[in-house]
Design a protein around this motif. Structure first.
Motif, short mmCIF file in Angstrom:
data_model
loop_
_atom_site.label_atom_id
_atom_site.label_comp_id
_atom_site.label_asym_id
_atom_site.label_seq_id
_atom_site.Cartn_x
_atom_site.Cartn_y
_atom_site.Cartn_z
N LYS A 85 0.85 -1.19 0.00
CA LYS A 85 0.00 0.00 0.00
C LYS A 85 0.89 1.24 0.00
CE LYS A 85 -4.21 -1.75 1.21
NZ LYS A 85 -5.15 -1.85 0.16
N ALA A 86 0.38 2.31 -0.57
CA ALA A 86 1.09 3.59 -0.53
C ALA A 86 1.40 3.94 0.92
CB ALA A 86 0.24 4.68 -1.17
N GLY A 87 2.66 4.32 1.17
CA GLY A 87 3.09 4.68 2.51
C GLY A 87 3.72 3.55 3.29
N GLU A 88 3.73 2.34 2.71
CA GLU A 88 4.35 1.20 3.39
C GLU A 88 5.82 1.06 3.03
OE1 GLU A 88 0.58 -1.80 4.15
OE2 GLU A 88 1.96 -2.27 2.53
N HIS A 89 6.52 0.33 3.87
CA HIS A 89 7.93 0.01 3.68
C HIS A 89 8.05 -0.99 2.53
CE1 HIS A 89 11.77 -1.83 5.69
NE2 HIS A 89 12.10 -0.96 4.76
N ALA A 90 8.81 -0.66 1.52
CA ALA A 90 9.06 -1.56 0.38
C ALA A 90 10.49 -2.08 0.54
CB ALA A 90 8.90 -0.81 -0.94
N HIS A 91 10.60 -3.39 0.73
CA HIS A 91 11.91 -3.98 1.02
C HIS A 91 11.89 -5.45 0.59
CE1 HIS A 91 15.84 -3.57 2.76
NE2 HIS A 91 15.64 -4.45 3.73
N VAL A 92 12.82 -6.25 1.09
CA VAL A 92 12.97 -7.64 0.64
C VAL A 92 11.77 -8.53 0.96
CG1 VAL A 92 15.49 -7.53 0.68
CG2 VAL A 92 14.26 -8.32 2.71
N HIS A 93 10.92 -8.11 1.86
CA HIS A 93 9.74 -8.91 2.21
C HIS A 93 8.61 -8.76 1.19
CE1 HIS A 93 8.97 -4.98 3.96
NE2 HIS A 93 7.69 -5.27 3.95
N ASN A 94 8.67 -7.72 0.34
CA ASN A 94 7.59 -7.53 -0.62
C ASN A 94 8.09 -7.14 -2.03
OD1 ASN A 94 8.27 -4.86 -0.01
ND2 ASN A 94 6.41 -4.51 1.19
N VAL A 95 9.41 -7.04 -2.21
CA VAL A 95 9.99 -6.74 -3.52
C VAL A 95 11.17 -7.66 -3.75
CG1 VAL A 95 11.14 -5.00 -4.96
CG2 VAL A 95 9.35 -4.29 -3.36
N LYS A 96 11.23 -8.26 -4.93
CA LYS A 96 12.35 -9.14 -5.30
C LYS A 96 12.91 -8.72 -6.65
CE LYS A 96 11.81 -12.02 -1.83
NZ LYS A 96 12.58 -11.90 -0.64
N THR A 97 14.19 -8.95 -6.84
CA THR A 97 14.81 -8.68 -8.13
C THR A 97 14.22 -9.62 -9.18
OG1 THR A 97 16.89 -8.56 -9.33
CG2 THR A 97 16.73 -10.27 -7.66
N LYS A 98 14.26 -9.21 -10.41
CA LYS A 98 13.79 -10.06 -11.51
C LYS A 98 14.93 -10.91 -12.06
CE LYS A 98 10.25 -6.83 -13.06
NZ LYS A 98 9.87 -5.90 -14.15
N ARG A 99 16.13 -10.72 -11.53
CA ARG A 99 17.31 -11.43 -12.04
C ARG A 99 17.30 -12.91 -11.71
NH1 ARG A 99 21.68 -6.91 -10.32
NH2 ARG A 99 20.90 -5.29 -11.69
N TRP A 100 16.73 -13.28 -10.57
CA TRP A 100 16.68 -14.70 -10.19
C TRP A 100 15.49 -14.98 -9.33
CZ3 TRP A 100 21.04 -11.75 -8.90
CH2 TRP A 100 21.06 -11.26 -7.61
#
Length: 93
Positions: A78-93
């Protein structure tokens, strides 16, 4: 006060540039390329140097930071939330 920065208005996350961002704080995010401010309310604590979502994003959406594709959403954000490794992953692997 500037709380977060982003390069382009199309960026979906900004970078926290101050310490102590707590849930409920109204954040001023500076768009460098346009030299304008946008405002968003933090939904979670955002550590300095970490990403804050500027818009709601669904699983599979692309995350843009500094005008560059930095990964894919793997859990809704959601807008205003922390975006980090728990909800974003690289597309490389």
């Amino acid at each position: 006060m500037i709380h977060a920065v982003l390069h382009e208005s199309e960026d979906t996350v900004g970078v926290a540039v101050v310490e102590g961002i707590k849930a409920g704080v109204e954040l001023n995010a500076w768009i460098m390329d346009d030299d304008k401010l946008v405002t968003i309310v933090a939904r979670q604590e955002i550590p300095i140097g970490h990403k804050v979502a500027l818009k709601d994003m669904a699983v599979g959406d692309t995350v843009y930071k500094y005008g560059i594709d930095i990964g894919q959403v793997v859990a809704p954000i959601k807008a205003g939330e922390h975006a980090h490794v728990h909800n974003v992953k690289t597309k490389r692997w």
